[in-house]
Scaffold this motif. Structure first.
Motif, mmCIF file in Angstrom:
data_model
loop_
_atom_site.group_PDB
_atom_site.id
_atom_site.type_symbol
_atom_site.label_atom_id
_atom_site.label_comp_id
_atom_site.label_asym_id
_atom_site.label_seq_id
_atom_site.Cartn_x
_atom_site.Cartn_y
_atom_site.Cartn_z
ATOM 1 N N GLY A 254 0.812 -1.212 0.000
ATOM 2 C CA GLY A 254 0.000 0.000 0.000
ATOM 3 C C GLY A 254 0.845 1.261 0.000
ATOM 4 O O GLY A 254 1.928 1.298 0.574
ATOM 5 N N MET A 255 0.346 2.317 -0.626
ATOM 6 C CA MET A 255 1.085 3.574 -0.684
ATOM 7 C C MET A 255 1.167 4.216 0.693
ATOM 8 O O MET A 255 2.181 4.815 1.044
ATOM 9 N N ARG A 256 0.119 4.114 1.494
ATOM 10 C CA ARG A 256 0.153 4.679 2.834
ATOM 11 C C ARG A 256 1.240 4.005 3.667
ATOM 12 O O ARG A 256 1.964 4.674 4.421
ATOM 13 N N GLU A 257 1.368 2.700 3.543
ATOM 14 C CA GLU A 257 2.406 1.986 4.290
ATOM 15 C C GLU A 257 3.799 2.409 3.818
ATOM 16 O O GLU A 257 4.726 2.554 4.623
ATOM 17 N N ALA A 258 3.934 2.627 2.506
ATOM 18 C CA ALA A 258 5.218 3.098 1.982
ATOM 19 C C ALA A 258 5.563 4.466 2.563
ATOM 20 O O ALA A 258 6.722 4.741 2.914
ATOM 21 N N VAL A 442 -3.998 -9.595 -4.389
ATOM 22 C CA VAL A 442 -3.150 -8.469 -4.799
ATOM 23 C C VAL A 442 -3.404 -7.217 -3.972
ATOM 24 O O VAL A 442 -2.686 -6.235 -4.106
ATOM 25 N N GLN A 443 -4.407 -7.233 -3.082
ATOM 26 C CA GLN A 443 -4.743 -6.047 -2.312
ATOM 27 C C GLN A 443 -3.668 -5.756 -1.260
ATOM 28 O O GLN A 443 -2.868 -6.610 -0.891
ATOM 29 N N SER A 444 -3.699 -4.512 -0.751
ATOM 30 C CA SER A 444 -2.815 -4.178 0.360
ATOM 31 C C SER A 444 -3.272 -4.937 1.599
ATOM 32 O O SER A 444 -4.424 -5.374 1.700
ATOM 33 N N PHE A 445 -2.358 -5.085 2.556
ATOM 34 C CA PHE A 445 -2.693 -5.860 3.747
ATOM 35 C C PHE A 445 -3.792 -5.202 4.573
ATOM 36 O O PHE A 445 -4.497 -5.879 5.323
ATOM 37 N N ASP A 446 -3.939 -3.898 4.473
ATOM 38 C CA ASP A 446 -4.995 -3.230 5.220
ATOM 39 C C ASP A 446 -6.364 -3.730 4.772
ATOM 40 O O ASP A 446 -7.327 -3.707 5.544
ATOM 41 N N VAL A 447 -6.433 -4.189 3.535
ATOM 42 C CA VAL A 447 -7.675 -4.762 3.014
ATOM 43 C C VAL A 447 -7.740 -6.257 3.316
ATOM 44 O O VAL A 447 -8.797 -6.795 3.683
ATOM 45 N N LEU A 448 -6.611 -6.949 3.214
ATOM 46 C CA LEU A 448 -6.607 -8.401 3.363
ATOM 47 C C LEU A 448 -6.816 -8.864 4.803
ATOM 48 O O LEU A 448 -7.463 -9.872 5.054
ATOM 49 N N MET A 449 -6.244 -8.146 5.760
ATOM 50 C CA MET A 449 -6.222 -8.621 7.141
ATOM 51 C C MET A 449 -7.573 -8.355 7.824
ATOM 52 O O MET A 449 -7.757 -7.333 8.476
ATOM 53 N N LYS A 450 -8.482 -9.281 7.694
ATOM 54 C CA LYS A 450 -9.839 -9.093 8.212
ATOM 55 C C LYS A 450 -10.241 -10.152 9.219
ATOM 56 O O LYS A 450 -11.290 -10.039 9.851
ATOM 57 N N ARG A 451 -9.436 -11.184 9.405
ATOM 58 C CA ARG A 451 -9.867 -12.303 10.257
ATOM 59 C C ARG A 451 -9.497 -12.049 11.718
ATOM 60 O O ARG A 451 -8.510 -11.400 12.021
ATOM 61 N N GLY A 452 -10.292 -12.588 12.596
ATOM 62 C CA GLY A 452 -10.010 -12.530 14.024
ATOM 63 C C GLY A 452 -9.713 -13.910 14.560
ATOM 64 O O GLY A 452 -10.010 -14.924 13.923
ATOM 65 N N ILE A 453 -9.130 -13.965 15.737
ATOM 66 C CA ILE A 453 -8.818 -15.273 16.329
ATOM 67 C C ILE A 453 -10.081 -15.852 16.959
ATOM 68 O O ILE A 453 -10.775 -15.169 17.685
#
Length: 453
Positions: A254-258, A442-453
């Motif tokens: 992601g550009m924000r992460e960069a 292909v999405q940024s991790f901010d979009v991919l990381m949606k799961r909880g424990i």
């Protein structure tokens, strides 16, 4: 009863064994084993260099040892399992395991029980690299009977082998000794999230940095939101422990992460670690910042990260020159300890060969290349980032950068593609061939990381 040896050391009634040749195979294999370990984190070698160089020669000497059969196992290899040097124990263990007429698993596991940390590392690597039929099942049967340290080593070896570790994890419980817990966290990337969750939950808040780091690496492979938010928050606040948060933001794409990493370059975080991570962002504004650093410092590390994004052929002679003689002592061997540590580190960090960068040549190359690149895109080795390109880059980037790309491949495939960057080169290539058929996110991790424990 076996026939007695003659005075020449040759077993009567058996084929002639040239002990001096076998001993030479052992010495050469031990040397090349060590060289291969160092090469695995080389900043200026690629998979092809490894496969055609130290690894090919090592395998030739290992095959030579295996031809010695039972006599070589008894006289030469089993005693070497007690050596202090990890390269010698590794060679002896791999050779015993490769002898089909010998049950090498038992003496190797016995040696694991009594070995100190360094020689145990060699034994573990041999178990990881061995291609003995049925070895996974034998290790799974034996693991629960071992003491914590060797049990953790066997579990790590099974993870490297991409074995089915579910049955073994089911016999363990969170809160075990730290080495077992750390190995279990590595193993959790190979099992479904419900089984992994009970291990990951406590580790992400643990006071031990190694457990927390292992939980984050595995948690992102499972697309867990909590470790991603932890990584992001630490970089934003400039209080990162370890390199995982920096690398996580970099491979997010992601550009924000960069932008956060660019800001981190000007903050209190270790500069070399930030420069190293920036090379995985793939963003043109990052490349421009790296070029500014290069102008100020002629830093090889900045140039290497710049090349990883833009495709600059940094290994061409026009871009590099040797460091001054008084700045480099070729007899100095102080890198051995660090190289050994990094060889077992899952995500090696920054390192640089003794080379200086010709900045003017880099700038001239960039003036021609820059118009072809879109500032809005993400790039890897000068090509627009793509799933196919990520797999192909595993052949082209330095061996030191490959573990981070292997982690990104695992994350973007939700664990379906897990390439072990310390496996034999042909094993890695087979994994990469299979990875070409797997769909990657292909999405940024901010979009991919949606799961909880």
């Amino acid at each position: 009863m076996a026939p007695p040896p003659s005075r020449s050391g040759v077993v009567r009634g058996a084929r002639r064994i040239l002990w001096d040749v076998l001993e030479e195979h052992l010495e050469e294999a031990a040397f090349l084993w060590r060289q291969r370990e160092r090469a695995l984190v080389a900043p200026d070698e690629r998979l092809e260099d490894l496969a055609d160089g130290d690894e090919a020669r090592l395998l030739a000497h290992l095959r030579g040892l295996v031809t010695g059969g039972a006599a070589a196992a008894e006289r030469l290899l089993r005693p070497t399992l007690a050596a202090e040097e990890p390269q010698r124990t590794g060679v002896a263990a791999w050779s015993l395991l490769a002898m089909q007429e010998e049950d090498g698993t038992i003496p190797v596991l016995r040696a694991m029980e009594t070995a100190e940390d360094a020689p145990r590392a060699g034994l573990m690597r041999a178990l990881a690299l061995s291609e003995r039929p049925g070895l996974d099942a034998a290790l799974l049967r034996s693991a629960l009977c071992l003491q914590p340290w060797p049990r953790a080593g066997v579990l790590e070896a099974l993870v490297h082998r991409r074995a089915d570790v579910g049955p073994l994890l089911g016999g363990l419980s969170p809160g075990a000794s730290p080495p077992i817990w750390r190995a279990a966290l590595h193993a959790c990337r190979l099992v479904p999230l419900p089984m992994a969750s009970e291990w990951l939950g406590g580790a992400m808040e643990h006071s031990r940095p190694d457990l927390q780091e292992a939980a984050r690496v595995t948690g992102l492979i499972h697309h867990l939101r909590e470790p991603w938010l932890q990584c992001r928050e630490e970089v934003e606040q400039g209080r990162v422990q370890g390199r995982v948060p920096l690398l996580a933001l970099a491979i997010s794409g992601g550009m924000r992460e960069a932008e956060l990493l660019i800001e981190a370059l000007r903050g209190p975080l270790p500069r070399d670690e930030v420069l190293w991570a920036l090379g995985f962002c793939g963003r043109i504004p990052v490349a421009e910042v790296l070029l500014e650093v290069l102008r100020e410092e002629a830093s090889w590390l900045a140039a290497d990260s710049f090349a990883t994004i833009t495709g600059l052929p940094l290994d061409e002679p026009r871009f590099l020159e040797k460091a001054d003689a008084d700045e480099y002592d070729p007899e100095e061997d102080v890198e051995d300890t660090r190289a050994a540590e990094e060889a077992v580190a899952e995500l090696p960090g920054p390192a640089a060969p003794d080379l200086k960068v010709r900045v003017a040549e880099v700038e001239a190359w960039w003036r021609e290349a820059r118009p072809r690149l879109d500032a809005r895109g993400r790039y890897l080795l000068g090509s627009p980032w793509s799933a196919k390109g990520l797999v192909e880059a595993m052949e082209r980037v330095s061996l030191r950068r490959r573990p981070v790309l292997a982690w990104e491949l695992a994350v973007r495939s939700l664990g379906a593609c897990q390439v072990e960057p310390r496996a034999w080169a042909r094993v890695q290539r087979a994994s990469l061939t299979r990875a070409r058929d797997v769909r990657l996110a292909v999405q940024s991790f901010d979009v991919l990381m949606k799961r909880g424990i």
